[in-house]
Design a protein around this motif. Structure first.
Motif, short mmCIF file in Angstrom:
data_model
loop_
_atom_site.label_atom_id
_atom_site.label_comp_id
_atom_site.label_asym_id
_atom_site.label_seq_id
_atom_site.Cartn_x
_atom_site.Cartn_y
_atom_site.Cartn_z
N ARG A 1 0.73 -1.25 0.04
CA ARG A 1 0.00 -0.09 -0.01
C ARG A 1 0.80 1.31 -0.11
N PRO A 2 1.59 1.61 1.14
CA PRO A 2 2.41 2.83 0.85
C PRO A 2 3.56 2.77 -0.04
N TRP A 3 4.23 1.65 -0.45
CA TRP A 3 5.05 1.39 -1.57
C TRP A 3 4.65 1.93 -2.88
N MET A 4 3.18 1.19 -3.14
CA MET A 4 2.61 1.81 -4.37
C MET A 4 2.41 3.33 -4.35
N ALA A 5 1.81 3.76 -3.31
CA ALA A 5 1.66 4.88 -3.29
C ALA A 5 2.70 6.09 -3.50
N MET A 6 3.93 5.54 -2.72
CA MET A 6 4.84 6.55 -2.99
C MET A 6 5.58 6.40 -4.61
N THR A 7 5.42 5.03 -4.89
CA THR A 7 5.99 4.83 -6.46
C THR A 7 5.26 5.64 -7.34
#
Length: 218
Positions: free
Chosen positions: A19-25
Motif C-alpha cells: 500500500r505505501p510502496w505503491m502510493a510512493m511509487t
C-alpha cells in the motif's frame, strides 16, 4: 529533507507493505527500501530492529518512525501535499478516507481465505458466505466510487489516490482467485494491476526466492 526509508515484507505476500510502496511509487516520491522476508526464523528479530510493533511496513523519516500503513499514507499526504494523494474535493476526500479506513479495519474473511500471493497461478476457489459478502461489499465500494467520483480517470476517484493504494492488494486477490466476472470489477482490477506502480512491484515479487510453507502446496 532526510531520505524516506520504507521497511517492507517480501513483495509476493506482504499486502500491507504494497500500500505505501505503491502510493510512493505512483506519486514519484523518492525513498529507499529494506525488504524483510516473512515467516522466516529471523523475521521477528529483523523487524524489531525497525519497530517495536513487530509488523511491516515501517516508515523512517529522520528520527520519526511510523509503523502503520494508513498512518504512513496520511503522513505522506501531509508531507507532500503537491502530490494530491487524497482527492481534491472535500466530499470525494471524505468518501476516500471512509473507504480506506473500511479496508484498513475490515474484510477479515476475504483476507484469511484469499491471501495475497502474486506467484499463485490464477484459479477460482470455493468461497464461504462471509467471503462472498466481503467480495460483494468491495465491488459495491468500487462501483459507487467510480460512479460518483471517477469521471477524471480510471481509478476510484478518477486519478490515483490513497484509496487505490489501499485496495490494490484486494485487486490482486480478485485476479488471483477469480473472485468476480462483473465487467466493471474486472475493468478496475485491470487498471490497478496495469498501473506502473503495481507492475514494478509484481516484477520484483516474481523474482523473489522466498517461499512460505503454505505456498509450497498451494
Amino acid at each position: 529533507m532526510s531520505t524516506l526509508h520504507l521497511i517492507i515484507g517480501n513483495k509476493n505476500y506482504s499486502s500491507w507493505s504494497l500500500r505505501p510502496w505503491m502510493a510512493m511509487t505512483m506519486a514519484g516520491i523518492p525513498f529507499r527500501e529494506t525488504v524483510i522476508p516473512l515467516d522466516m526464523a529471523e523475521t521477528k528479530a529483523a523487524i524489531a530492529e525497525h519497530s517495536g510493533a513487530g509488523r511491516v511496513p515501517v516508515l523512517h523519516h529522520g528520527k520519526l518512525v511510523i509503523w502503520d500503513s494508513l498512518a504512513i499514507l496520511e503522513y505522506l499526504a501531509e508531507t507532500f501535499p503537491e502530490k494530491k494523494l487524497w482527492p481534491v474535493g472535500k466530499t470525494a476526500r471524505a468518501v476516500a478516507r471512509a473507504v480506506s479506513n473500511e479496508m484498513h479495519s475490515g474484510f477479515a474473511a476475504l483476507r484469511n481465505a484469499c491471501p495475497m500471493n502474486i506467484r499463485r497461478p490464477p484459479k477460482p476457489v470455493t468461497l464461504s458466505d462471509p467471503v462472498k459478502a466481503d467480495v460483494g461489499r468491495v465491488e459495491s465500494i468500487w462501483r459507487d466510487c467510480r460512479g460518483k467520483f471517477g469521471k477524471g480517470g480510471p481509478f476510484l476517484f478518477g486519478k490515483f489516490s490513497i484509496a487505490d493504494a489501499m485496495y490494490a492488494p484486494v485487486a490482486s486477490r480478485f485476479s488471483t482467485y477469480r473472485l468476480s466476472e462483473a465487467d466493471d470489477t474486472q475493468a478496475y482490477v485491470a487498471t490497478v494491476l496495469g498501473s506502473p506502480g503495481f507492475k514494478l512491484w509484481q516484477e520484483a515479487a516474481l523474482k523473489e526466492s522466498w517461499m512460505i510453507p503454505a505456498d509450497e502446496v498451494d
